[in-house]
Scaffold this active site. Sequence first.
Site, PDB file in Angstrom:
ATOM      1  N   ARG A  32     -27.163   2.853 -10.610  1.00  0.00           N
ATOM      2  CA  ARG A  32     -28.421   1.913 -11.080  1.00  0.00           C
ATOM      3  C   ARG A  32     -27.829   0.565 -11.174  1.00  0.00           C
ATOM      4  O   ARG A  32     -26.920   0.694 -11.961  1.00  0.00           O
ATOM      5  CB  ARG A  32     -29.195   2.649 -12.335  1.00  0.00           C
ATOM      6  N   HIS A  68     -36.216   1.003  -5.456  1.00  0.00           N
ATOM      7  CA  HIS A  68     -36.107   2.227  -5.999  1.00  0.00           C
ATOM      8  C   HIS A  68     -36.586   3.230  -5.302  1.00  0.00           C
ATOM      9  O   HIS A  68     -37.638   3.979  -5.426  1.00  0.00           O
ATOM     10  CB  HIS A  68     -37.023   2.058  -7.573  1.00  0.00           C
ATOM     11  N   GLN A  70     -37.673   6.923  -6.707  1.00  0.00           N
ATOM     12  CA  GLN A  70     -39.049   6.938  -7.286  1.00  0.00           C
ATOM     13  C   GLN A  70     -40.389   7.142  -6.516  1.00  0.00           C
ATOM     14  O   GLN A  70     -41.359   7.723  -6.550  1.00  0.00           O
ATOM     15  CB  GLN A  70     -39.109   5.694  -8.219  1.00  0.00           C
ATOM     16  N   CYS A 124     -44.686   4.367 -12.583  1.00  0.00           N
ATOM     17  CA  CYS A 124     -43.315   5.054 -12.455  1.00  0.00           C
ATOM     18  C   CYS A 124     -42.629   5.111 -13.829  1.00  0.00           C
ATOM     19  O   CYS A 124     -41.778   5.765 -14.144  1.00  0.00           O
ATOM     20  CB  CYS A 124     -42.355   4.094 -11.625  1.00  0.00           C
ATOM     21  N   ASP A 151     -46.639  -1.447 -12.032  1.00  0.00           N
ATOM     22  CA  ASP A 151     -45.439  -1.310 -12.623  1.00  0.00           C
ATOM     23  C   ASP A 151     -45.306  -2.424 -13.587  1.00  0.00           C
ATOM     24  O   ASP A 151     -46.138  -3.347 -13.637  1.00  0.00           O
ATOM     25  CB  ASP A 151     -44.197  -1.413 -11.416  1.00  0.00           C
ATOM     26  N   ARG A 164     -39.469  13.656 -10.512  1.00  0.00           N
ATOM     27  CA  ARG A 164     -38.353  12.834 -10.097  1.00  0.00           C
ATOM     28  C   ARG A 164     -37.278  14.128 -10.133  1.00  0.00           C
ATOM     29  O   ARG A 164     -36.063  14.015  -9.251  1.00  0.00           O
ATOM     30  CB  ARG A 164     -37.878  12.095 -11.447  1.00  0.00           C
TER      31      ARG A 164
HETATM   32  N1  NVA Z   1     -39.479  -2.382 -11.704  1.00  0.00           N
HETATM   33  C1  NVA Z   1     -38.844  -1.826 -12.982  1.00  0.00           C
HETATM   34  C2  NVA Z   1     -38.887  -0.351 -12.709  1.00  0.00           C
HETATM   35  C3  NVA Z   1     -38.249   0.435 -13.713  1.00  0.00           C
HETATM   36  C4  NVA Z   1     -38.260   2.091 -13.385  1.00  0.00           C
HETATM   37  C5  NVA Z   1     -37.769  -2.386 -13.244  1.00  0.00           C
HETATM   38  O1  NVA Z   1     -36.858  -2.742 -12.255  1.00  0.00           O
HETATM   39  O2  NVA Z   1     -37.343  -2.604 -14.439  1.00  0.00           O
HETATM   40  N1   CP Z   2     -39.135   5.272 -13.552  1.00  0.00           N
HETATM   41  C1   CP Z   2     -37.762   5.166 -13.749  1.00  0.00           C
HETATM   42  O1   CP Z   2     -36.787   5.032 -13.087  1.00  0.00           O
HETATM   43  O2   CP Z   2     -37.619   5.484 -15.222  1.00  0.00           O
HETATM   44  P1   CP Z   2     -36.041   5.159 -15.823  1.00  0.00           P
HETATM   45  O3   CP Z   2     -35.839   3.483 -16.055  1.00  0.00           O
HETATM   46  O4   CP Z   2     -36.262   5.823 -17.353  1.00  0.00           O
HETATM   47  O5   CP Z   2     -35.022   6.005 -15.159  1.00  0.00           O
END
Ligand code: NVA
Ligand code: CP
Length: 310
Positions: free
Chosen positions: A105, A132, A135, A268, A228, A296
């Site tokens: 990540r 992502h 997800q 998500c 989101d 997930r």
């Molecule tokens: N769009 C959000 C998704 C979090 C799972 C982010 O990138 O922070």
């Molecule tokens: N939805 C998701 O990816 O959650 P986290 O940021 O908690 O991993």
Amino acid sequence: MLKGKDLLSIHDLSVEEVENILDFAAKLKSMQKSGIEHKILAGKTLGMIFEKSSTRTRVSFEVGMYQLGGSALFLSNRDLQLGRGEPIKDTARVLSRYLDGIMIRTFGHDRVIELAKFAEIPIINGLTDLLHPCQVLTDLLTIKEHKGKNLKNLKMAYVGDGNNMTNSYLYGAAKVGMTLSVATPKNYRPDQNVFENAINDAKETGAKLNWVENPIEAVKNADIVVTDTWASMGQEAEHEERKKIFAPYQVNSDLLKHADKNVIVMHCLPAYRGEEITEEVFENNADVIFDEAENRLHTQKAIMALTMAD
Ligand code: NVA
Ligand code: CP
């Protein structure tokens, strides 16, 4: 089919590979619910590199690996030499000598591409600024569970910021032949290159993808409405400004009046109540949203098993 491959983007997967992941995830879920173990990754180790925060991704990958008989290492960039400037390409080559797969990540999608280029083991994208995929594959499984197996008959509306989730929904919808209408402010549209790729992918499945500025137009007759956060990780400094810009894009009960009467709302997580979604809409859809979070685990077990098993 996916053995030894990376999972960086749904765009890279064939229509059949997406179907396989979803079918296998459903199978692993029902096995787990029946208490049947499947230790297909016994003796394997997954490294999990996190350059951003996580609750779901971290815990579901770690537990998933354990349930498949393997183990997982949490590798924070605060502890890795990567965080002190060791090149990704060196990290990739070193970790390939110890591990059987890496979940990462991070911020720029180019970092994941670079890792995959130099690693000799499967790389799984656990979120970048651009995409992502884990997800969105999870969301497709959740939609099948709640709305029936034929995704081709369904209309999804995405309302809010054109971000990594939106981009991956475009790729996901294109591969499964779903209708997806995206509503964002003009200056916050999904990535143009992703949009064009997705439109191209959609030719194979008949998916209908469009962008509109007006959230009511997107939501009209939708079976699924998704949203989101308005400020993704890395955009914290813009949060206050974004709250004003995105206010007309809140998923609330007024907006949902335009959707199908059996609409489900997905998120998500983490969710910011009072911003992209109201408390009322969130709680009315909590069963679906927490199924989505649970899935997930099952989806990523399928991804790990398909890419990492011998
Ligand atoms: N769009 C959000 C998704 C979090 C799972 C982010 O990138 O922070
Ligand atoms: N939805 C998701 O990816 O959650 P986290 O940021 O908690 O991993």
